[in-house]
Scaffold this motif. Structure first.
Motif, PDB file in Angstrom:
ATOM      1  N   ASN A  65      28.044 -18.560  28.118  1.00  0.00           N
ATOM      2  CA  ASN A  65      26.944 -18.537  29.483  1.00  0.00           C
ATOM      3  C   ASN A  65      25.693 -18.160  28.967  1.00  0.00           C
ATOM      4  N   ASP A  66      25.619 -17.139  28.099  1.00  0.00           N
ATOM      5  CA  ASP A  66      24.263 -16.711  27.417  1.00  0.00           C
ATOM      6  C   ASP A  66      23.462 -17.905  26.467  1.00  0.00           C
ATOM      7  N   PHE A  67      24.339 -18.488  25.896  1.00  0.00           N
ATOM      8  CA  PHE A  67      24.045 -19.392  24.967  1.00  0.00           C
ATOM      9  C   PHE A  67      23.558 -20.662  25.574  1.00  0.00           C
ATOM     10  N   PHE A  68      24.477 -20.983  26.784  1.00  0.00           N
ATOM     11  CA  PHE A  68      24.125 -22.230  27.431  1.00  0.00           C
ATOM     12  C   PHE A  68      22.688 -21.966  28.228  1.00  0.00           C
ATOM     13  N   SER A  70      20.188 -19.742  27.770  1.00  0.00           N
ATOM     14  CA  SER A  70      18.932 -19.032  26.935  1.00  0.00           C
ATOM     15  C   SER A  70      18.657 -19.919  26.202  1.00  0.00           C
ATOM     16  N   TYR A  71      19.494 -20.955  25.478  1.00  0.00           N
ATOM     17  CA  TYR A  71      19.255 -21.808  24.249  1.00  0.00           C
ATOM     18  C   TYR A  71      19.502 -23.254  24.581  1.00  0.00           C
ATOM     19  N   LEU A  72      20.805 -23.430  24.787  1.00  0.00           N
ATOM     20  CA  LEU A  72      21.091 -24.939  24.984  1.00  0.00           C
ATOM     21  C   LEU A  72      20.312 -26.024  25.856  1.00  0.00           C
ATOM     22  N   LEU A  73      20.009 -25.223  27.179  1.00  0.00           N
ATOM     23  CA  LEU A  73      19.311 -26.152  28.151  1.00  0.00           C
ATOM     24  C   LEU A  73      17.980 -26.443  27.613  1.00  0.00           C
ATOM     25  N   SER A  74      17.290 -25.639  26.729  1.00  0.00           N
ATOM     26  CA  SER A  74      16.026 -26.088  26.108  1.00  0.00           C
ATOM     27  C   SER A  74      16.091 -26.848  24.776  1.00  0.00           C
ATOM     28  N   SER A  75      17.211 -27.236  24.338  1.00  0.00           N
ATOM     29  CA  SER A  75      17.036 -27.824  22.980  1.00  0.00           C
ATOM     30  C   SER A  75      17.581 -29.383  23.308  1.00  0.00           C
ATOM     31  N   LYS A  76      17.085 -30.235  22.285  1.00  0.00           N
ATOM     32  CA  LYS A  76      17.254 -31.639  22.553  1.00  0.00           C
ATOM     33  C   LYS A  76      18.309 -31.844  21.965  1.00  0.00           C
TER      34      LYS A  76
END
Length: 363
Positions: A65-68, A70-76
């Protein structure tokens, strides 16, 4: 010096193993190139420094959940970082991570050469000389994407269109630029001719008219980095590779009719152990590689797009040589091409950096 030793060693291994089994040569090639990639020191490649920092950041994120959020949503390139995050949960360090990527890439390339190349040594030298291997040592995300598009190419050559599209879409999850590989589908059986001249002319015109819009699209949707610095610093390299690709394309055009006719016969008769069902796919792929490389001198992003297509020169050149009817001339051309490629690899500096192992030793 070590790069020179690798090239010399591979040439000697080919001479030794060609009388026995091409598989042995490619296994040796894989292990040598894999070892060279797996023990490399990441800090001597600028791109790898950034990748290592991201690896450390990702490894510190505990829950999905934290990865999704805090990081994944902003990654292409969600596919790459998702797999990397999962890998960190198994305690995989960055050094092992880059070794895994190297193994994945090299296995697919060596398998492609084993299955479809008529001259493995020339294919390997082209793979090294055109910079695909050196690029794989730093451009991790696109390296994975290129490997997956090779799998997609195999499906397209076998007329498995759905698998080709699915694999290309999967590749775009690792690097968005891979989506451009879909343009091969309508071109797989297009004969080289007026269409290519007119199409390239229109493309060049549109490129200059809509250059700003194109650059915006590339940087916004396909690339997470800005390569303007790369373009400014390596203009000569871009032109050199363009000349090389164009020369390869012209050389292969000389055998165009013979390649198409012989490949059709092989496909119908199923009497060849190295089937290339659609040689036009190779010609059109290399043509696109040349066109995109032409644009690379103006838009640095284009050199990466060119790589998806120019890679298949490693198959087209041996296939063209195979169709040289004069055996002595074929041998002479093969030796000459090998000599030129070895000379160019050494002259161009090979990796472009002073190689070091991860335990910080210069070799």
């Amino acid at each position: 010096m070590i790069y020179f030793c690798i090239i010399l060693g591979l040439c000697l291994m080919f001479i030794i193993f060609r009388k026995y089994n091409r598989k042995y040569f490619l296994w040796v090639t894989f292990f040598v190139l894999f070892l060279f990639a797996a023990i490399r020191k990441s800090s001597i490649w600028i791109d790898l420094i950034g990748y290592e920092k991201k690896h450390i950041i990702i490894s510190c994120i505990k829950s999905w959940n934290d990865f999704f959020h805090s990081y994944l949503l902003s990654s292409k390139d969600v596919g790459f970082y998702t797999i990397e995050w999962i890998a960190t949960k198994f305690g995989i360090s960055f050094q092992i991570w880059i070794a895994i990527i190297a193994a994945f890439f090299l296995i697919i390339i060596c398998r492609l050469i084993y299955k479809k190349s008529y001259h493995p040594l020339i294919s390997v030298l082209l793979f090294l000389g055109l910079g695909f291997y050196s690029f794989s040592l730093s451009g991790l995300r696109q390296t994975v994407a290129i490997a997956i598009t090779v799998l997609a190419y195999n499906q397209l050559d076998d007329d498995c269109y759905i698998k080709y599209i699915l694999l290309t879409l999967i590749a775009s999850l690792f690097h968005r630029s891979a989506i451009i590989f879909l343009v091969l589908l309508p071109l797989r059986n297009v004969k080289i001719g007026k269409f290519h001249i007119i199409g390239s002319g229109i493309g060049v015109l549109a490129f200059f008219v809509y250059s700003n819009q194109l650059k915006y699209i590339l940087n916004t949707y396909f690339f997470t980095e800005n390569y303007s610095g790369y373009s400014a610093g390596t203009t000569t390299l871009n032109y050199t590779k363009l000349i090389i690709l164009l020369s390869i394309f012209i050389f292969c055009l000389f055998y165009y009719k013979r390649v198409c006719n012989s490949s059709l016969a092989n496909f119908n008769g199923r009497n060849e152990y190295l089937p290339i069902h659609h040689p036009l796919l190779l010609y059109n792929s290399l043509f696109l590689g040349v066109i995109f490389q032409l644009y690379a001198s103006f838009f640095a992003e284009m050199f990466r797009i060119s790589m998806y297509f120019s890679l298949y020169s490693i198959l087209l050149v041996p296939l063209s040589l195979k169709n040289e009817s004069n055996l002595n001339q074929r041998k002479l051309l093969s030796v000459g091409i090998c000599f030129i490629l070895v000379f160019y690899i050494i002259y161009s500096g090979g990796l472009g950096v002073d190689y070091q192992t991860f335990w910080n030793s210069n070799i």
